[in-house]
Design a protein around this motif. Structure first.
Motif, PDB file in Angstrom:
ATOM      1  N   ARG A 109       0.826  -1.220   0.000  1.00  0.00           N
ATOM      2  CA  ARG A 109       0.000   0.000   0.000  1.00  0.00           C
ATOM      3  C   ARG A 109       0.855   1.263   0.000  1.00  0.00           C
ATOM      4  N   HIS A 110       2.049   1.212   0.583  1.00  0.00           N
ATOM      5  CA  HIS A 110       2.903   2.394   0.578  1.00  0.00           C
ATOM      6  C   HIS A 110       3.394   2.715  -0.845  1.00  0.00           C
ATOM      7  N   ILE A 113       0.584   4.499  -2.556  1.00  0.00           N
ATOM      8  CA  ILE A 113       0.507   5.891  -2.114  1.00  0.00           C
ATOM      9  C   ILE A 113       1.602   6.720  -2.776  1.00  0.00           C
ATOM     10  N   GLU A 117       1.071  10.035  -5.083  1.00  0.00           N
ATOM     11  CA  GLU A 117       1.650  11.320  -4.702  1.00  0.00           C
ATOM     12  C   GLU A 117       2.633  11.841  -5.743  1.00  0.00           C
ATOM     13  N   LYS A 122       0.083  16.801  -3.479  1.00  0.00           N
ATOM     14  CA  LYS A 122      -0.353  16.263  -2.196  1.00  0.00           C
ATOM     15  C   LYS A 122      -1.642  16.915  -1.701  1.00  0.00           C
ATOM     16  N   CYS A 127      -5.370  12.309  -3.804  1.00  0.00           N
ATOM     17  CA  CYS A 127      -4.210  11.943  -3.001  1.00  0.00           C
ATOM     18  C   CYS A 127      -4.569  11.905  -1.518  1.00  0.00           C
ATOM     19  N   ARG A 131      -4.522   8.436   0.803  1.00  0.00           N
ATOM     20  CA  ARG A 131      -3.727   8.343   2.031  1.00  0.00           C
ATOM     21  C   ARG A 131      -4.604   8.028   3.238  1.00  0.00           C
ATOM     22  N   ARG A 132      -5.792   8.587   3.278  1.00  0.00           N
ATOM     23  CA  ARG A 132      -6.673   8.317   4.407  1.00  0.00           C
ATOM     24  C   ARG A 132      -7.098   6.849   4.432  1.00  0.00           C
ATOM     25  N   ILE A 135      -3.624   4.452   4.589  1.00  0.00           N
ATOM     26  CA  ILE A 135      -2.682   4.655   5.682  1.00  0.00           C
ATOM     27  C   ILE A 135      -3.415   4.879   7.001  1.00  0.00           C
ATOM     28  N   ASP A 136      -4.245   5.912   7.058  1.00  0.00           N
ATOM     29  CA  ASP A 136      -4.875   6.279   8.332  1.00  0.00           C
ATOM     30  C   ASP A 136      -5.910   5.249   8.779  1.00  0.00           C
TER      31      ASP A 136
END
Length: 376
Positions: A109-110, A113, A117, A122, A127, A131-132, A135-136
């Motif tokens: 997943r990174h 992302i 990006e 960003k 984007c 990320r939400r 990642i979050d």
């Protein structure tokens, strides 16, 4: 009676491929096929996904192994086979999201992302949303039920966004390369046309300079050394300008960086400098002959004229450096595993603010000192 040895079957030879991007496409297709086979399960969903992925991988291999015969130049200019190969590879990677393991999703997943990006700013909502979700809001490692369908859909959508934007950037690079090549070809034809015009009518475009000899008579200095306009004056000046442009291209290579794209933008930039040097050299001598630059019109020998032609050919860098900057801007927008040139190097932390000192407390004088004299 011993049986005759079976004839050994010769290994199948892989087709010859011209271009490193072809080998990369085929290697990545084989890797995706191996990863798909490692996820084999007995189910209709897996078989459907495998059929779709195999179809895209076969199309990518076919585009990489395409023979360039009659349509080679057209395909090279339009980038049809390159676009087809990478588009099918991207589609196969997107379809693989449905069958890969949860561990692979969590680990990759990174990279998804980073791709988003690199292709978007960003502050772009896509984007921020990617990320939400990746990642979050990504589930913890101890949750056995997740990542589930929702996370796979977010992962797939992020890849689609990144691949679509990446393909658009590559299309811009190809279009910019084609503009450079067509501009270089047009300037080359223009230089050849002016040279041919000079051979047919030497007096029409004169590169000779009129000077006053020691006896007071007027004398002409021409590039070829004749006493008047010659047939090869323009060709000689353009040839020296071409030499100056080639020297400028050699010096500019020092500041050029390679590119991972299959489109040779640095090569097109170097080719552009050659006819640009010829035309700038010819134009500069015409301006000097017309006394456009006061004080620089008195070239009194053929050696000075050809020297100016060489210097003016090198000076085309003043014009083409704007094109070099635009090329670097276009190439910087292409996604890459290397750090982007737009990122600034880390700077040293700012010095701490100066310590604020508390002003000394005012000493209050005794009451007797405050009393006026004679009050006692």
């Amino acid at each position: 009676m011993a049986e005759p040895h079976a004839r050994q079957q010769k290994p199948k030879r892989s087709p010859k491929r011209v271009g490193g991007w072809r080998e990369i496409v085929v290697a990545r297709a084989e890797l995706i096929a191996a990863q798909l086979e490692a996820t084999r399960v007995d189910g209709e969903a897996w078989r459907t996904t495998k059929a779709s992925v195999d179809k895209h991988l076969d199309a990518a291999r076919e585009a990489a192994n395409r023979k360039q015969r009659l349509t080679g130049l057209r395909d090279w200019l339009t980038g049809a086979y390159i676009t087809s190969a990478w588009a099918h590879l991207h589609n196969a990677e997107v379809l693989m999201v449905s069958v890969v393991s949860k561990e692979d999703l969590t680990a990759g997943r990174h990279a998804a992302i980073a791709l988003v990006e690199q292709t978007f700013s960003k502050q772009d909502p896509r984007c921020v949303e990617a990320r939400r979700q990746l990642i979050d809001d990504w589930p913890a490692a101890g949750d056995p039920e997740r990542p589930g369908l929702t996370e796979r859909a977010a992962y797939r959508t992020a890849l689609q966004w990144g691949f679509a934007a990446s393909d658009e950037q590559y299309s811009r690079v190809r279009s910019f390369r084609n503009m450079l090549l067509f501009s270089a070809l047009f300037m080359l034809l223009l230089a050849l046309g002016l040279g041919w015009l000079g051979t047919v009518k030497p007096d029409l475009i004169s590169l000779c300079f009129t000077n006053i000899a020691s006896g007071g008579a007027e004398a002409q200095s021409c590039p070829a050394g004749a006493s008047g306009p010659g047939r090869w004056d323009i060709f000689l000046v353009e040839l020296l300008g071409l030499l100056g442009g080639s020297l400028s291209a050699m010096v500019a290579i020092r500041g050029m960086r390679g590119t991972s794209t299959p489109y040779g933008v640095p090569v097109a930039l170097a080719l552009l400098k050659l006819p640009a040097g010829a035309l700038v050299s010819l134009s500069g001598l015409l301006l000097l002959g017309g006394e456009f630059f006061p004080g620089l019109s008195g070239l009194d020998s053929p050696q000075q004229i050809v020297a100016y032609a060489l210097v003016l050919g090198y000076a085309q860098q003043l014009v083409t450096r704007l094109v070099d900057r635009q090329a670097n801007t276009v190439l910087d927008r292409v996604p890459s595993a290397e750090p982007s040139g737009r990122e600034q190097a880390p700077t040293s932390p700012p010095p701490p603010p100066p310590a604020t000192t508390t002003p000394p407390e005012q000493r209050q004088p005794p009451a007797d000192e405050l009393a006026p004299a004679g009050a006692a």
